[in-house]
Motif scaffolding. Structure first.
Motif, mmCIF file in Angstrom:
data_model
loop_
_atom_site.group_PDB
_atom_site.id
_atom_site.type_symbol
_atom_site.label_atom_id
_atom_site.label_comp_id
_atom_site.label_asym_id
_atom_site.label_seq_id
_atom_site.Cartn_x
_atom_site.Cartn_y
_atom_site.Cartn_z
ATOM 1 N N GLY A 11 3.177 -10.481 31.123
ATOM 2 C CA GLY A 11 3.407 -11.166 30.253
ATOM 3 C C GLY A 11 3.534 -11.243 28.569
ATOM 4 N N GLU A 12 3.274 -12.205 27.917
ATOM 5 C CA GLU A 12 3.643 -11.268 26.539
ATOM 6 C C GLU A 12 2.738 -10.846 25.371
ATOM 7 O OE1 GLU A 12 5.810 -15.194 24.706
ATOM 8 O OE2 GLU A 12 7.611 -14.813 26.148
ATOM 9 N N SER A 13 2.920 -9.843 24.813
ATOM 10 C CA SER A 13 1.757 -9.603 23.259
ATOM 11 C C SER A 13 2.909 -9.974 21.967
ATOM 12 C CB SER A 13 2.146 -7.692 23.775
ATOM 13 O OG SER A 13 0.623 -7.847 22.285
ATOM 14 N N ASP A 14 1.673 -9.751 20.487
ATOM 15 C CA ASP A 14 2.247 -10.829 19.736
ATOM 16 C C ASP A 14 2.262 -9.568 19.280
ATOM 17 O OD1 ASP A 14 3.296 -13.049 19.669
ATOM 18 O OD2 ASP A 14 1.556 -13.892 19.097
ATOM 19 N N ALA A 15 1.608 -8.343 19.746
ATOM 20 C CA ALA A 15 1.336 -6.506 18.931
ATOM 21 C C ALA A 15 2.487 -6.032 18.485
ATOM 22 C CB ALA A 15 0.938 -5.903 19.676
ATOM 23 N N HIS A 16 2.937 -5.738 17.131
ATOM 24 C CA HIS A 16 3.935 -4.538 16.485
ATOM 25 C C HIS A 16 3.621 -4.854 15.450
ATOM 26 C CE1 HIS A 16 8.378 -3.694 16.242
ATOM 27 N NE2 HIS A 16 7.864 -3.494 15.322
ATOM 28 N N PHE A 17 2.887 -4.577 14.092
ATOM 29 C CA PHE A 17 2.545 -3.724 13.150
ATOM 30 C C PHE A 17 0.781 -3.616 13.284
ATOM 31 C CE2 PHE A 17 6.452 -6.287 11.163
ATOM 32 C CZ PHE A 17 7.267 -5.031 11.061
ATOM 33 N N ARG A 18 0.567 -1.914 12.930
ATOM 34 C CA ARG A 18 -0.470 -2.190 13.308
ATOM 35 C C ARG A 18 -1.508 -2.231 12.263
ATOM 36 N NH1 ARG A 18 -2.907 0.674 18.038
ATOM 37 N NH2 ARG A 18 -0.769 2.319 18.992
ATOM 38 N N ASP A 19 -2.315 -3.105 12.273
ATOM 39 C CA ASP A 19 -3.799 -3.249 10.793
ATOM 40 C C ASP A 19 -4.035 -1.808 10.586
ATOM 41 O OD1 ASP A 19 -3.169 -6.412 11.132
ATOM 42 O OD2 ASP A 19 -5.107 -6.450 12.222
ATOM 43 N N GLU A 47 0.597 -1.517 -0.169
ATOM 44 C CA GLU A 47 -0.507 -0.074 0.143
ATOM 45 C C GLU A 47 0.582 0.988 0.077
ATOM 46 O OE1 GLU A 47 -2.869 0.535 3.578
ATOM 47 O OE2 GLU A 47 -3.287 2.403 2.652
ATOM 48 N N LEU A 48 0.224 2.055 -0.188
ATOM 49 C CA LEU A 48 0.991 3.539 -0.909
ATOM 50 C C LEU A 48 0.362 4.233 0.532
ATOM 51 C CD1 LEU A 48 3.076 5.246 -2.223
ATOM 52 C CD2 LEU A 48 1.696 5.324 -3.819
ATOM 53 N N GLU A 91 -7.389 -1.333 10.024
ATOM 54 C CA GLU A 91 -8.378 -0.955 10.471
ATOM 55 C C GLU A 91 -7.902 -0.394 11.908
ATOM 56 O OE1 GLU A 91 -7.242 -3.958 9.149
ATOM 57 O OE2 GLU A 91 -8.361 -3.426 7.403
ATOM 58 N N GLY A 92 -7.011 -0.412 12.830
ATOM 59 C CA GLY A 92 -6.360 -0.143 13.741
ATOM 60 C C GLY A 92 -6.223 0.804 13.958
ATOM 61 N N ASP A 93 -5.249 1.568 12.832
ATOM 62 C CA ASP A 93 -4.210 2.774 12.948
ATOM 63 C C ASP A 93 -5.210 3.845 12.096
ATOM 64 O OD1 ASP A 93 -2.372 4.714 12.726
ATOM 65 O OD2 ASP A 93 -1.031 3.264 11.762
ATOM 66 N N PHE A 94 -5.792 4.477 13.557
ATOM 67 C CA PHE A 94 -6.084 5.780 13.412
ATOM 68 C C PHE A 94 -5.885 7.471 12.025
ATOM 69 C CE2 PHE A 94 -8.229 3.621 16.625
ATOM 70 C CZ PHE A 94 -9.647 3.618 16.068
ATOM 71 N N VAL A 95 -4.346 7.290 12.938
ATOM 72 C CA VAL A 95 -3.238 7.887 12.210
ATOM 73 C C VAL A 95 -3.025 8.122 10.125
ATOM 74 C CG1 VAL A 95 -0.806 8.661 11.898
ATOM 75 C CG2 VAL A 95 -2.315 7.883 13.905
ATOM 76 N N ARG A 96 -2.818 6.514 10.208
ATOM 77 C CA ARG A 96 -2.819 6.133 9.291
ATOM 78 C C ARG A 96 -4.382 6.130 8.098
ATOM 79 N NH1 ARG A 96 -0.551 -0.123 8.025
ATOM 80 N NH2 ARG A 96 -1.786 -0.083 5.668
ATOM 81 N N GLN A 97 -4.960 6.036 8.662
ATOM 82 C CA GLN A 97 -6.702 6.499 8.383
ATOM 83 C C GLN A 97 -6.788 7.559 8.251
ATOM 84 O OE1 GLN A 97 -9.558 4.377 10.397
ATOM 85 N NE2 GLN A 97 -8.665 2.729 10.570
ATOM 86 N N ALA A 98 -6.249 8.723 8.760
ATOM 87 C CA ALA A 98 -6.213 9.851 8.081
ATOM 88 C C ALA A 98 -5.212 10.889 7.444
ATOM 89 C CB ALA A 98 -5.979 11.035 9.761
ATOM 90 N N LEU A 99 -4.388 9.670 6.717
ATOM 91 C CA LEU A 99 -2.980 10.664 5.801
ATOM 92 C C LEU A 99 -3.992 9.732 4.370
ATOM 93 C CD1 LEU A 99 -0.121 9.341 7.504
ATOM 94 C CD2 LEU A 99 -0.213 11.547 7.044
ATOM 95 N N ARG A 100 -4.652 8.994 4.783
ATOM 96 C CA ARG A 100 -5.465 7.945 3.705
ATOM 97 C C ARG A 100 -5.577 9.652 2.154
ATOM 98 N NH1 ARG A 100 -8.171 2.643 4.292
ATOM 99 N NH2 ARG A 100 -5.899 0.999 3.989
ATOM 100 N N ASN A 101 -6.550 10.426 3.039
ATOM 101 C CA ASN A 101 -7.424 11.802 2.374
ATOM 102 C C ASN A 101 -6.202 12.770 1.842
ATOM 103 O OD1 ASN A 101 -9.071 9.755 1.117
ATOM 104 N ND2 ASN A 101 -10.488 10.428 2.762
ATOM 105 N N TRP A 102 -4.743 12.722 2.133
ATOM 106 C CA TRP A 102 -3.981 13.472 2.207
ATOM 107 C C TRP A 102 -3.267 13.765 1.060
ATOM 108 C CZ3 TRP A 102 0.962 14.703 2.510
ATOM 109 C CH2 TRP A 102 1.410 15.516 3.651
#
Ligand code: GDP
Ligand code: MN
Ligand code: MN
Ligand code: MN
Length: 250
Positions: free
Chosen positions: A226-234, A89-90, A236-247
């Motif tokens: 505890g441990e978590s596998d979270a690293h790269f955001r999807d 994705e660009l 869907e859960g990345d509001f900054v990236r969503q905001a960039l989409r129409n920028w």
């Protein structure tokens, strides 16, 4: 916790065995984290290319033309083509190319590097850095391996090391549910340990002619968390990236 660079690492070439290079130079101990700059992982995996390997299609020509116009700096359409081919994705197309790579990392120019690349124009990131980390880990019998890259940061000046792949450890330490000093329960803190180790290792790796791409972190304790596998955001859960989409840049 201590960090030290693996000494006397040679210029890495395609086919070199990074695991052997480490084990010939360092006596690893249980729990050591071996942090390897993506640059040398890529070199060993033959990810060196030339601009002529990426004949530019219409989209790359359009992107490079627009960026040249915006920045006043001539951008090679073949470079834009390489970035597109590495990406799913660009995210931003101006005033630089910010993309999501095929393995989920979002970075400028898909992390394609033009520094410390001997005899070629381009060094692409490893195809699947966590698989690279696992191969190195298995080859040296190291407990934990992190593949790092130096990246810029939104909102702040200055670059720092981040983890683009890891093996033998979870990427994050989960503090949720643990109390703070006043007994208040932590609700959101998932600490990206692999990024923190990568940033620390990057202090010793250097960025220029240092020649120290591999750093060992010794006596880092995970602790009772505890441990978590979270690293790269999807997305869907990345509001900054969503905001960039129409920028658009102007
Ligand atoms: P990146 O952060 O993964 O993009 O890697 P850099 O280009 O910043 O290089 C990190 C460190 O590795 C620097 O100290 C470079 O001098 C060093 N380096 C890069 N390639 C080689 C190599 O083939 N051999 C050795 N010994 N050092 C290298
Ligand atoms: Mn890099
Ligand atoms: Mn670097
Ligand atoms: Mn805090």
């Amino acid at each position: 916790m201590k960090l030290f660079p693996v000494p006397d690492v040679p210029e890495i070439r395609e086919g070199d065995d990074l695991a052997a290079i480490v084990s010939e130079r360092v006596e690893l101990r249980p729990g050591d984290v071996v942090c390897v700059a993506s640059t040398v992982v890529s070199k060993a995996e033959g990810r060196l290319f030339d601009l002529s390997d990426f004949p530019a299609g219409p989209r790359a020509r359009e992107l490079a033309g627009r960026l040249s116009e915006l920045t006043g700096d001539e951008k090679d359409p073949r470079f834009a083509q390489a970035v597109l081919e590495e990406s799913v994705e660009l995210v931003m197309e101006e005033p630089f190319l910010l993309t999501e790579t095929r393995f989920g990392h979002v970075g400028v120019n898909a992390g394609i590097d033009r520094s410390n690349v001997a005899d070629h124009d381009l060094l692409l990131l490893p195809k699947r850095p966590s698989e690279s980390a696992e191969r190195i880990r298995a080859g040296i019998d190291a407990d934990r391996v992190v593949v790092t890259d130096t990246c810029g940061r939104p909102f702040r000046h200055g670059q720092r090391g981040v983890a683009i792949g890891w093996a033998g450890m979870a990427p994050a330490r989960d503090w949720r549910g643990e109390p703070d000093r006043d007994g208040r329960e932590l609700g959101v803190t998932v600490e990206s340990v692999v990024d923190e180790l990568a940033a620390a290792a990057n202090l010793l790796q250097g960025e220029g002619a240092d020649g120290t791409p591999i750093v060992v972190v010794r006596d880092f304790e995970w602790g009772d968390h505890g441990e978590s596998d979270a690293h790269f955001r999807d997305v869907e859960g990345d509001f900054v990236r969503q905001a960039l989409r129409n920028w658009r840049y102007d």
